[in-house]
Design a protein around this motif. Structure first.
Motif, PDB file in Angstrom:
ATOM      1  N   GLU A  30      50.101  42.492  36.439  1.00 30.18           N
ATOM      2  CA  GLU A  30      49.455  41.515  37.333  1.00 30.18           C
ATOM      3  C   GLU A  30      47.985  41.850  37.581  1.00 30.18           C
ATOM      4  O   GLU A  30      47.233  41.020  38.097  1.00 30.18           O
ATOM      5  CB  GLU A  30      50.218  41.415  38.670  1.00 30.18           C
ATOM      6  CG  GLU A  30      50.040  42.597  39.629  1.00 30.18           C
ATOM      7  CD  GLU A  30      51.024  43.751  39.377  1.00 30.18           C
ATOM      8  OE1 GLU A  30      51.491  43.926  38.233  1.00 30.18           O
ATOM      9  OE2 GLU A  30      51.328  44.484  40.341  1.00 30.18           O
ATOM     10  N   LEU A  31      47.566  43.063  37.216  1.00 28.86           N
ATOM     11  CA  LEU A  31      46.148  43.420  37.400  1.00 28.86           C
ATOM     12  C   LEU A  31      45.316  42.700  36.340  1.00 28.86           C
ATOM     13  O   LEU A  31      45.738  42.554  35.193  1.00 28.86           O
ATOM     14  CB  LEU A  31      45.950  44.929  37.273  1.00 28.86           C
ATOM     15  CG  LEU A  31      46.650  45.801  38.323  1.00 28.86           C
ATOM     16  CD1 LEU A  31      46.486  47.275  37.975  1.00 28.86           C
ATOM     17  CD2 LEU A  31      46.078  45.524  39.714  1.00 28.86           C
ATOM     18  N   TYR A  32      44.124  42.273  36.737  1.00 27.83           N
ATOM     19  CA  TYR A  32      43.226  41.574  35.801  1.00 27.83           C
ATOM     20  C   TYR A  32      42.014  42.458  35.554  1.00 27.83           C
ATOM     21  O   TYR A  32      41.328  42.855  36.495  1.00 27.83           O
ATOM     22  CB  TYR A  32      42.807  40.234  36.417  1.00 27.83           C
ATOM     23  CG  TYR A  32      41.734  39.524  35.621  1.00 27.83           C
ATOM     24  CD1 TYR A  32      42.073  38.657  34.576  1.00 27.83           C
ATOM     25  CD2 TYR A  32      40.380  39.720  35.911  1.00 27.83           C
ATOM     26  CE1 TYR A  32      41.096  38.016  33.841  1.00 27.83           C
ATOM     27  CE2 TYR A  32      39.403  39.072  35.180  1.00 27.83           C
ATOM     28  CZ  TYR A  32      39.760  38.224  34.147  1.00 27.83           C
ATOM     29  OH  TYR A  32      38.784  37.592  33.424  1.00 27.83           O
ATOM     30  N   LEU A  33      41.770  42.794  34.278  1.00 27.13           N
ATOM     31  CA  LEU A  33      40.612  43.630  33.938  1.00 27.13           C
ATOM     32  C   LEU A  33      39.437  42.752  33.549  1.00 27.13           C
ATOM     33  O   LEU A  33      39.552  41.904  32.653  1.00 27.13           O
ATOM     34  CB  LEU A  33      40.951  44.569  32.774  1.00 27.13           C
ATOM     35  CG  LEU A  33      39.782  45.405  32.242  1.00 27.13           C
ATOM     36  CD1 LEU A  33      39.293  46.415  33.285  1.00 27.13           C
ATOM     37  CD2 LEU A  33      40.177  46.126  30.949  1.00 27.13           C
ATOM     38  N   SER A  34      38.314  42.946  34.225  1.00 30.14           N
ATOM     39  CA  SER A  34      37.108  42.201  33.864  1.00 30.14           C
ATOM     40  C   SER A  34      36.529  42.780  32.569  1.00 30.14           C
ATOM     41  O   SER A  34      36.430  43.999  32.422  1.00 30.14           O
ATOM     42  CB  SER A  34      36.089  42.327  35.007  1.00 30.14           C
ATOM     43  OG  SER A  34      34.798  42.010  34.541  1.00 30.14           O
ATOM     44  N   ILE A  88      35.179  35.965  40.003  1.00 28.13           N
ATOM     45  CA  ILE A  88      35.258  35.157  41.231  1.00 28.13           C
ATOM     46  C   ILE A  88      36.488  34.249  41.192  1.00 28.13           C
ATOM     47  O   ILE A  88      37.227  34.130  42.172  1.00 28.13           O
ATOM     48  CB  ILE A  88      33.967  34.305  41.412  1.00 28.13           C
ATOM     49  CG1 ILE A  88      32.738  35.215  41.501  1.00 28.13           C
ATOM     50  CG2 ILE A  88      34.066  33.352  42.600  1.00 28.13           C
ATOM     51  CD1 ILE A  88      32.656  36.076  42.735  1.00 28.13           C
ATOM     52  N   GLU A  89      36.712  33.659  40.019  1.00 26.44           N
ATOM     53  CA  GLU A  89      37.861  32.760  39.871  1.00 26.44           C
ATOM     54  C   GLU A  89      39.176  33.508  40.148  1.00 26.44           C
ATOM     55  O   GLU A  89      40.042  33.029  40.892  1.00 26.44           O
ATOM     56  CB  GLU A  89      37.863  32.229  38.431  1.00 26.44           C
ATOM     57  CG  GLU A  89      38.826  31.110  38.165  1.00 26.44           C
ATOM     58  CD  GLU A  89      38.798  30.750  36.680  1.00 26.44           C
ATOM     59  OE1 GLU A  89      39.877  30.611  36.099  1.00 26.44           O
ATOM     60  OE2 GLU A  89      37.686  30.654  36.107  1.00 26.44           O
ATOM     61  N   GLN A  90      39.308  34.717  39.578  1.00 25.01           N
ATOM     62  CA  GLN A  90      40.536  35.507  39.782  1.00 25.01           C
ATOM     63  C   GLN A  90      40.721  35.863  41.258  1.00 25.01           C
ATOM     64  O   GLN A  90      41.823  35.798  41.789  1.00 25.01           O
ATOM     65  CB  GLN A  90      40.471  36.813  38.975  1.00 25.01           C
ATOM     66  CG  GLN A  90      40.682  36.625  37.485  1.00 25.01           C
ATOM     67  CD  GLN A  90      42.087  36.185  37.153  1.00 25.01           C
ATOM     68  OE1 GLN A  90      43.053  36.594  37.799  1.00 25.01           O
ATOM     69  NE2 GLN A  90      42.224  35.321  36.158  1.00 25.01           N
ATOM     70  N   LEU A  96      44.178  40.679  41.711  1.00 26.94           N
ATOM     71  CA  LEU A  96      43.652  42.039  41.876  1.00 26.94           C
ATOM     72  C   LEU A  96      42.808  42.311  40.631  1.00 26.94           C
ATOM     73  O   LEU A  96      43.340  42.403  39.525  1.00 26.94           O
ATOM     74  CB  LEU A  96      44.794  43.051  41.938  1.00 26.94           C
ATOM     75  CG  LEU A  96      45.630  43.056  43.207  1.00 26.94           C
ATOM     76  CD1 LEU A  96      46.799  44.030  43.053  1.00 26.94           C
ATOM     77  CD2 LEU A  96      44.785  43.451  44.403  1.00 26.94           C
ATOM     78  N   VAL A  97      41.514  42.417  40.817  1.00 28.95           N
ATOM     79  CA  VAL A  97      40.593  42.497  39.682  1.00 28.95           C
ATOM     80  C   VAL A  97      40.038  43.911  39.567  1.00 28.95           C
ATOM     81  O   VAL A  97      39.544  44.468  40.543  1.00 28.95           O
ATOM     82  CB  VAL A  97      39.429  41.493  39.857  1.00 28.95           C
ATOM     83  CG1 VAL A  97      38.470  41.580  38.680  1.00 28.95           C
ATOM     84  CG2 VAL A  97      39.970  40.088  40.011  1.00 28.95           C
ATOM     85  N   ILE A  98      40.134  44.481  38.363  1.00 30.17           N
ATOM     86  CA  ILE A  98      39.645  45.846  38.124  1.00 30.17           C
ATOM     87  C   ILE A  98      38.308  45.798  37.395  1.00 30.17           C
ATOM     88  O   ILE A  98      38.185  45.113  36.370  1.00 30.17           O
ATOM     89  CB  ILE A  98      40.614  46.629  37.208  1.00 30.17           C
ATOM     90  CG1 ILE A  98      42.030  46.552  37.712  1.00 30.17           C
ATOM     91  CG2 ILE A  98      40.125  48.065  36.991  1.00 30.17           C
ATOM     92  CD1 ILE A  98      42.472  47.668  38.579  1.00 30.17           C
ATOM     93  N   LEU A  99      37.321  46.523  37.901  1.00 33.30           N
ATOM     94  CA  LEU A  99      36.065  46.729  37.180  1.00 33.30           C
ATOM     95  C   LEU A  99      35.995  48.195  36.805  1.00 33.30           C
ATOM     96  O   LEU A  99      36.210  49.056  37.659  1.00 33.30           O
ATOM     97  CB  LEU A  99      34.847  46.413  38.060  1.00 33.30           C
ATOM     98  CG  LEU A  99      34.754  45.069  38.748  1.00 33.30           C
ATOM     99  CD1 LEU A  99      33.389  44.949  39.435  1.00 33.30           C
ATOM    100  CD2 LEU A  99      34.957  43.936  37.771  1.00 33.30           C
ATOM    101  N   GLU A 100      35.693  48.476  35.539  1.00 27.99           N
ATOM    102  CA  GLU A 100      35.512  49.868  35.107  1.00 27.99           C
ATOM    103  C   GLU A 100      34.035  50.007  34.766  1.00 27.99           C
ATOM    104  O   GLU A 100      33.584  49.563  33.711  1.00 27.99           O
ATOM    105  CB  GLU A 100      36.408  50.119  33.889  1.00 27.99           C
ATOM    106  CG  GLU A 100      36.465  51.566  33.485  1.00 27.99           C
ATOM    107  CD  GLU A 100      36.053  51.780  32.046  1.00 27.99           C
ATOM    108  OE1 GLU A 100      36.764  51.312  31.140  1.00 27.99           O
ATOM    109  OE2 GLU A 100      34.996  52.415  31.838  1.00 27.99           O
ATOM    110  N   ILE A 101      33.268  50.563  35.687  1.00 26.75           N
ATOM    111  CA  ILE A 101      31.800  50.504  35.573  1.00 26.75           C
ATOM    112  C   ILE A 101      31.153  51.817  36.016  1.00 26.75           C
ATOM    113  O   ILE A 101      31.808  52.650  36.640  1.00 26.75           O
ATOM    114  CB  ILE A 101      31.221  49.316  36.404  1.00 26.75           C
ATOM    115  CG1 ILE A 101      31.500  49.488  37.884  1.00 26.75           C
ATOM    116  CG2 ILE A 101      31.789  47.996  35.897  1.00 26.75           C
ATOM    117  CD1 ILE A 101      30.919  48.370  38.761  1.00 26.75           C
ATOM    118  N   GLU A 102      29.860  51.962  35.679  1.00 27.26           N
ATOM    119  CA  GLU A 102      29.174  53.193  36.089  1.00 27.26           C
ATOM    120  C   GLU A 102      28.690  53.050  37.544  1.00 27.26           C
ATOM    121  O   GLU A 102      28.895  52.027  38.196  1.00 27.26           O
ATOM    122  CB  GLU A 102      28.090  53.599  35.067  1.00 27.26           C
ATOM    123  CG  GLU A 102      27.067  52.565  34.731  1.00 27.26           C
ATOM    124  CD  GLU A 102      26.198  52.257  35.904  1.00 27.26           C
ATOM    125  OE1 GLU A 102      26.325  51.152  36.461  1.00 27.26           O
ATOM    126  OE2 GLU A 102      25.385  53.128  36.293  1.00 27.26           O
TER     127      GLU A 102
END
Ligand code: 5GP
Length: 188
Positions: A30-34, A88-90, A96-102
């Protein structure tokens, strides 16, 4: 009604963010990865639209100027950024939106999304991080040097974020992250 949430995994390159995210997604579909945009050259095996949207500097700068990025940063000579619309849409749909960022991008998210959960992944030591970066054989030695220099700066600001997780024992780290994500979510 369920509210969407932004969950940011940040920390130095080579710390294992990508592997942790892949395991999280496998265990919680169910997690959404950007998917980020970048001007970095694709590594062998990387797929357009799956690993990244690979753009020219001109295309990336057009996204910045048209305000289509949620955050962006320059990292080791390339641009990286999060396309705004799909995230934004999610969130609006309760995702639940995951960002993997610095770290620079993570700070921007902290300022704009006050209820985002920001998790900083630490290596057991800088020596171990260097060993992992060199061992994965994905980057040139010049790129590894840039990443290590940046890693030391990033580690210095780890306590700006909501939670620090040491990626020493992978399963333990994963469980700490899961607990944080789902504890936060159950409060909403
Ligand atoms: P790599 O070149 O190893 O794929 O990524 C380099 C760094 O950029 C990693 O720390 C990664 O988490 C970060 N990164 C990936 N996508 C984004 C993004 O959209 N925004 C920001 N600020 N950093 C990103």
């Amino acid at each position: 009604m369920t509210t969407g949430k932004l969950i940011v995994l940040t920390g130095p390159s080579g710390v294992g963010k990508g592997t942790l995210v892949r395991s999280l997604l496998a265990r919680h579909p169910e997690l959404y990865l950007s998917i980020s945009a970048t001007t970095r050259t694709p590594r062998p095996g990387e797929v357009e639209g799956k690993d990244y949207y690979f753009l020219s500097r001109e295309q990336f700068e057009a996204l910045i100027h048209s305000d289509n990025l949620l955050e962006w940063a320059e990292y080791a000579g390339n641009y990286y950024g999060t396309p705004k619309a799909s995230v934004i849409e999610q969130i609006e749909q309760g995702g639940l939106v995951i960002l993997e960022i610095e770290v620079v991008g993570a700070r921007q998210i902290k300022q704009t999304f006050l209820d985002a959960l920001l998790i900083f992944i630490l290596p057991p030591s800088v020596e171990e991080l260097e060993r992992r970066l060199r061992g994965r054989g994905k980057d040139s030695s010049a790129a590894i040097e840039k990443r290590l220099k940046r890693a030391v700066e990033e580690l210095a600001v780890a306590d700006e974020f909501d939670l620090q997780v040491v990626n020493d024992n992978f399963e333990v780290a994963l469980e700490e992250i899961e607990t944080a994500i789902f504890a936060v979510n159950s409060k909403s």
